[in-house]
Scaffold this active site. Structure first.
Site, mmCIF file in Angstrom:
data_model
loop_
_atom_site.group_PDB
_atom_site.id
_atom_site.type_symbol
_atom_site.label_atom_id
_atom_site.label_comp_id
_atom_site.label_asym_id
_atom_site.label_seq_id
_atom_site.Cartn_x
_atom_site.Cartn_y
_atom_site.Cartn_z
ATOM 1 C CG HIS A 258 -0.195 0.265 2.507
ATOM 2 N ND1 HIS A 258 0.493 -0.724 3.159
ATOM 3 C CD2 HIS A 258 -0.017 1.380 3.236
ATOM 4 C CE1 HIS A 258 1.062 -0.217 4.243
ATOM 5 N NE2 HIS A 258 0.774 1.063 4.312
HETATM 6 C C1 UD1 Z 1 -1.733 5.259 6.485
HETATM 7 C C2 UD1 Z 1 -0.396 5.719 7.063
HETATM 8 C C3 UD1 Z 1 0.662 4.646 6.777
HETATM 9 C C4 UD1 Z 1 0.203 3.290 7.259
HETATM 10 C C5 UD1 Z 1 -1.149 2.961 6.647
HETATM 11 C C6 UD1 Z 1 -1.692 1.636 7.103
HETATM 12 C C7 UD1 Z 1 0.037 8.144 7.009
HETATM 13 C C8 UD1 Z 1 0.796 9.192 6.333
HETATM 14 N N1 UD1 Z 1 0.066 6.933 6.416
HETATM 15 O O1 UD1 Z 1 -1.594 5.159 5.072
HETATM 16 O O2 UD1 Z 1 1.845 5.006 7.466
HETATM 17 O O3 UD1 Z 1 1.153 2.323 6.877
HETATM 18 O O4 UD1 Z 1 -2.077 4.000 7.033
HETATM 19 O O5 UD1 Z 1 -2.920 1.360 6.488
HETATM 20 O O6 UD1 Z 1 -0.546 8.395 8.056
HETATM 21 N N2 UD1 Z 1 -9.164 4.677 2.926
HETATM 22 C C9 UD1 Z 1 -10.371 4.014 2.972
HETATM 23 N N3 UD1 Z 1 -10.837 3.621 4.201
HETATM 24 C C10 UD1 Z 1 -10.178 3.866 5.351
HETATM 25 C C11 UD1 Z 1 -8.956 4.547 5.299
HETATM 26 C C12 UD1 Z 1 -8.455 4.936 4.079
HETATM 27 O O7 UD1 Z 1 -10.997 3.788 1.953
HETATM 28 O O8 UD1 Z 1 -10.671 3.470 6.433
HETATM 29 C C13 UD1 Z 1 -8.626 5.069 1.607
HETATM 30 C C14 UD1 Z 1 -8.960 6.502 1.262
HETATM 31 O O9 UD1 Z 1 -9.137 6.581 -0.124
HETATM 32 C C15 UD1 Z 1 -7.691 7.257 1.606
HETATM 33 C C16 UD1 Z 1 -6.628 6.217 1.298
HETATM 34 O O10 UD1 Z 1 -7.206 4.965 1.635
HETATM 35 O O11 UD1 Z 1 -7.549 8.432 0.901
HETATM 36 C C17 UD1 Z 1 -5.359 6.411 2.072
HETATM 37 O O12 UD1 Z 1 -5.641 6.483 3.477
HETATM 38 P P1 UD1 Z 1 -4.663 7.335 4.437
HETATM 39 O O13 UD1 Z 1 -5.061 7.192 5.858
HETATM 40 O O14 UD1 Z 1 -4.547 8.725 3.903
HETATM 41 O O15 UD1 Z 1 -3.273 6.656 4.194
HETATM 42 P P2 UD1 Z 1 -2.863 5.110 4.131
HETATM 43 O O16 UD1 Z 1 -2.377 4.815 2.768
HETATM 44 O O17 UD1 Z 1 -3.922 4.233 4.717
#
Ligand code: UD1
Length: 369
Positions: free
Chosen positions: A206
């Site tokens: 991811h």
């Molecule tokens: C975040 C952390 C990363 C960690 C990862 C574990 C930061 C900078 N990054 O990355 O260090 O390894 O979590 O998962 O804090 N989304 C959903 N549902 C959710 C959450 C996210 O659909 O419950 C989707 C959304 O489109 C979102 C994207 O995933 O924009 C990314 O989520 P985000 O929390 O911004 O970063 P991660 O890639 O999950």
């Protein structure tokens, strides 16, 4: 002592769980409050971890959701400031390196509240990783820096952090793993998936550096399909990666349906631990999984150019191979040949890290000090 504990994203939950549990054993002296920032919000990314790990329902959910880094960080700061002003904690505990970790640290420190960082001092030296920026900002501000290994201590000392602030306590994520290992072992998920213990690989992916660049992702997908020709691969897919695979047209380009690559929804903590512990190898770009596989003795092929967790390569079962397909394939061949050194478990990864943390807080951080 009133302590606000912060968790926001999936990898935070298994770190905060043993800390809350230990604080609850000292209710006479600690009043723990759990704040969920809502950075992760899908049932499978958040609530299922609370259920699996028996974490009490958060006292407060900031419900910040997704957004750009600035939007997400800013929303956490605005909402967390209100919580700090109404609850007036003596201390805030943050874990890991996600946006919520940094946002709550900055907010609390500007209100003059002491902050403890659990999993301090990890450094990838890669400033293109948002997590590295979060780690640096958090550590420079914190009053208590709880580390998982000696490399982390050296990193902090070399950055000029006074040694009185650094406490080598071990790894809270491993506290959680050791507590749940036997519970996870017999879940029966691999039987239901038609897999045999030791005869499949687990994949997670991811990181923006692997999935946001379509050329890199395409190369990795080709390599993974080649691996799936040799050993079944189970891929619990992160929402970020799923969206990119769907919108880029890769799903149809890569004939995943006819292969032994199984794309499944993100799994709960226990199911994922069950899958990992029975696997032949793990392919990943995750941070925490490098540590979990080291303790489980499962070979871990880390598809990144650097790691903030070098101890897992030094003494554990982690192989850092980068994201070039030929390097990944070469390491998979090595694992399948069985010709690997046996790993060891790092010092103090013994299930007692949360106890050590709470002991330090009780001895050192009481309000009158
Ligand atoms: C975040 C952390 C990363 C960690 C990862 C574990 C930061 C900078 N990054 O990355 O260090 O390894 O979590 O998962 O804090 N989304 C959903 N549902 C959710 C959450 C996210 O659909 O419950 C989707 C959304 O489109 C979102 C994207 O995933 O924009 C990314 O989520 P985000 O929390 O911004 O970063 P991660 O890639 O999950």
């Amino acid at each position: 002592m009133k302590i606000i504990n912060v968790a926001g994203a999936r990898p935070n939950f298994m770190k905060i769980a043993p800390i809350i549990e230990e604080m609850n054993r000292h209710r006479d002296r600690i009043d723990p409050i759990l704040v969920h920032t809502g950075q992760h919000y899908d049932e499978k990314m958040s609530e299922s971890f609370f259920d699996d790990l028996g974490i009490p329902k958060p006292d407060i959910n900031l419900e910040v959701g997704s957004g750009s880094h600035a939007e997400q960080t800013a929303r956490v700061m605005v909402e967390f400031e209100k919580v700090c002003l109404t609850r007036r904690p003596d201390l805030v505990v943050v874990v890991g390196d996600v946006n919520s970790t940094m946002a709550c640290t900055i907010t609390a420190k500007k209100l003059g509240i002491r902050v403890a960082h659990v999993e301090a001092g990890l450094r990838s030296r890669d400033m293109s990783m948002p997590e590295e920026i979060n780690r640096l900002c958090t550590d420079v501000l914190c009053d208590y820096l709880f580390t998982t290994d000696r490399f982390a201590d050296w990193n902090l000392l070399s950055e000029g952090i006074p040694k009185e602030k650094i406490f080598f306590v071990g790894n809270v994520m491993i506290d959680t793993l050791l507590k749940h290992r036997e519970m996870a072992r017999g879940l029966g998920l691999i039987d239901r998936m038609g897999l045999k213990a030791g005869e499949f690989a687990v994949l997670t992916m991811h990181r923006p550096s692997n999935v946001d660049d379509l050329a890199v992702l395409g190369g990795l997908m080709e390599a993974i399909l080649e691996i799936a020709g040799q050993i079944p691969v189970v891929f619990p897919i992160h929402p970020r990666t799923r969206k990119i695979l769907e919108t880029s047209g890769f799903n149809s380009k890569f004939k995943i349906q006819n292969s032994k690559l199984s794309l499944v929804e993100p799994l709960g903590y226990l199911e994922f631990l069950h899958l990992t512990m029975h696997s032949r190898m793990v392919l990943t770009d995750s941070g925490g999984l490098q540590e979990e596989t080291t303790v489980l003795g499962i070979p871990c092929i880390t598809m990144r150019n650097n790691t903030e967790r070098p101890i897992t390569c030094e003494v554990g079962t982690n192989f850092l191979v980068g994201n070039r397909p030929e390097k990944v394939l070469e390491c998979v061949r090595r694992v399948l040949s069985g010709n690997l050194p046996k790993g060891q478990i790092p010092e103090k990864w013994d299930g007692k890290a949360a106890q050590r943390i709470v002991r330090v807080l009780l001895e050192d951080a009481m309000p009158m000090k």
